[in-house]
Design an enzyme around this catalytic site. Structure first.
Site, short mmCIF file in Angstrom:
data_model
loop_
_atom_site.label_atom_id
_atom_site.label_comp_id
_atom_site.label_asym_id
_atom_site.label_seq_id
_atom_site.Cartn_x
_atom_site.Cartn_y
_atom_site.Cartn_z
N GLU A 198 0.79 -1.24 0.00
CA GLU A 198 0.00 0.00 0.00
C GLU A 198 0.83 1.29 0.00
O GLU A 198 0.62 2.17 0.83
CB GLU A 198 -0.97 -0.04 1.19
CG GLU A 198 -1.88 -1.25 1.14
CD GLU A 198 -2.64 -1.53 2.43
OE1 GLU A 198 -2.66 -0.69 3.32
OE2 GLU A 198 -3.24 -2.64 2.53
N GLU A 217 -6.25 -11.12 -0.35
CA GLU A 217 -7.20 -10.44 0.55
C GLU A 217 -8.59 -10.31 -0.06
O GLU A 217 -9.19 -9.23 -0.02
CB GLU A 217 -6.65 -9.05 0.94
CG GLU A 217 -5.22 -9.09 1.43
CD GLU A 217 -4.75 -7.77 2.03
OE1 GLU A 217 -5.58 -6.94 2.39
OE2 GLU A 217 -3.51 -7.61 2.16
O1 9MR Z 1 -7.39 -8.10 8.68
C1 9MR Z 1 -6.42 -7.32 9.34
C2 9MR Z 1 -7.00 -6.82 10.66
O2 9MR Z 1 -7.23 -7.91 11.54
C3 9MR Z 1 -6.03 -5.85 11.29
O3 9MR Z 1 -6.62 -5.27 12.45
C4 9MR Z 1 -5.64 -4.76 10.32
C5 9MR Z 1 -4.56 -3.87 10.86
O4 9MR Z 1 -3.37 -4.57 11.03
O5 9MR Z 1 -5.14 -5.34 9.12
C6 9MR Z 1 -6.04 -6.16 8.46
O6 9MR Z 1 -5.44 -6.63 7.26
C7 9MR Z 1 -5.09 -5.65 6.31
C8 9MR Z 1 -3.89 -6.18 5.53
O7 9MR Z 1 -2.87 -6.50 6.40
C9 9MR Z 1 -3.43 -5.18 4.50
N1 9MR Z 1 -4.50 -4.79 3.63
C10 9MR Z 1 -5.73 -4.35 4.26
C11 9MR Z 1 -6.19 -5.41 5.26
C12 9MR Z 1 -7.49 -4.99 5.87
O8 9MR Z 1 -7.30 -3.82 6.62
#
Ligand code: 9MR
Length: 375
Positions: free
Chosen positions: A160, A265
């Protein structure tokens, strides 16, 4: 009379054979039906990695052949203080994948979010110099990637870093190092495990600005001879966005630029979105209102049908491009696990994954198997 008998006979054979083929397809699992097309993966949370979520693990082992760590490898968790790593969960995650013969993905080495506090600043909280940040990135990446050398097969190296309009995100990494941070991250990862696949992973890549910026980045990496195997296309999608055409345009653009595509994802929210451009920005948050949590007790039949059809059409698209798409990873195993229940509005009940809250397959699972066996 004889003619009618012939017709009946042919009809009977047809019915028997289609019954038999349905039976075969029911026996198929997602991973067996998709074998030879692309990996089908799931993100694992701490309960699954620690073996506490037995129902989730049963589905995982039966249906999926790839895993990614949902949270335990983010810098805030794996490297909370400089030089102090916590490999407890990551080690178990890799062992789980190996014990079940899965294609293991590491997520994520350099990300502005969930960033360990110390990473980019000195003791007074001021930005460190470019040289110090390079050293810290190198140490972070080398330590983690070499620990799992040959075991973790692919890494989300940078996450990102580009905005929807194609501009660079003003992260600490960018602020201190400029664009170079991206190349350096890939270079350090490659040094630590020359055989590992390396990916750039982002959301909203169907936005034209972001798509074009990523294509330019792929081209520039190629010119400089820096390894980048694939673009991870996060699939945090909704009922109304993006269009299949927008998503397909990005698969084609990245593939034409010379890399593979990983659908990472993937989750399809069944709920109304307060903002269709919100992407997956973790910091986004909207106030809870009853009307934006319309299905706390289950999806009505017509919404469920629409959801299943839309998810199926995305899998149909991935199958159409199976020569470009190497993996499709769901962001969780079953609906109850999903981050979407708390984002971008806290406390909703969402239905974004392939397995429901009771770990039962949704209708689309059978549809995907049928599509896979036909395409
Ligand atoms: O699913 C993840 C959630 O449990 C966490 O709280 C969050 C912050 O670390 O991250 C989520 O996963 C993210 C991923 O690592 C990167 N892309 C976006 C995802 C959704 O926010």
């Amino acid at each position: 009379m004889m003619k009618r008998f012939n017709y009946l006979f042919i009809l009977l054979i047809f019915l028997l054979s289609s019954c038999a083929s349905n039976k075969v397809q029911e026996k198929e699992t997602l991973k067996s039906a998709l074998d030879g097309k692309f990996y089908i993966g799931a993100a694992l949370n701490a309960d699954q990695i620690e073996g506490k979520d037995e129902a989730g693990l049963r589905v995982l082992k039966e249906q999926f052949n790839s895993i990614v760590a949902e949270n335990c490898m983010k810098s805030v968790n794996i490297h909370p203080e400089e030089g102090k790593f916590d490999f407890t969960l990551p080690d178990k995650f890799v062992e789980l994948g190996e014990a079940n013969n899965m294609f293991i993905i590491g997520h994520t080495l350099i990300w502005h979010s969930q960033l360990a506090e110390w990473f980019c600043v000195d003791e007074q909280g001021n930005n460190v110099t470019p040289e110090v940040l390079k050293e810290r990135m190198k140490n972070h990446i080398h330590t983690i990637v070499s620990r799992y050398k040959g075991r973790i097969k692919g890494w989300d190296v940078v996450n990102e870093a580009i905005l929807d309009n194609g501009e660079w995100r003003q992260s600490k990494f960018y602020e201190i190092l400029g664009e170079e941070f991206m190349e350096l991250a890939f270079q350090y990862a490659h040094e630590a495990d020359p055989d590992a696949e390396l990916y750039y992973n982002d959301y909203n890549e169907w936005h034209a600005g972001k798509r074009e910026a990523i294509v330019k980045m792929i081209q520039s990496f190629k010119e400089k001879g820096i390894r980048m195997d694939a673009i991870g296309m996060q699939g945090h999608i909704g009922m109304e966005y993006p269009s299949l055409e927008e998503y397909e345009a990005s698969i084609l653009a990245f593939s034409n630029a010379g890399v593979k595509v990983m659908i990472t994802e993937l989750d399809l929210s069944a709920l109304p979105t307060p903002d269709r451009n919100v992407g997956a920005a973790v910091e986004a948050s909207f106030e809870y209102k009853k009307e934006i949590n319309p299905y706390p007790d289950g999806l009505p039949e017509e919404v469920s049908k629409k959801w299943n059809d839309r998810m199926a059409s995305f899998f149909q698209l991935f199958l159409k491009h199976q020569d470009k798409v190497k993996r499709v990873t769901m962001w969780g195993v079953a609906d109850g696990d999903s981050w979407k229940n708390d984002w971008p509005v806290k406390g909703r009940t969402d239905y974004p994954l392939l397995f429901d809250r009771n770990h039962q397959p949704k209708e689309v699972v059978q549809t995907i198997k049928n599509l896979a066996l036909r395409n």
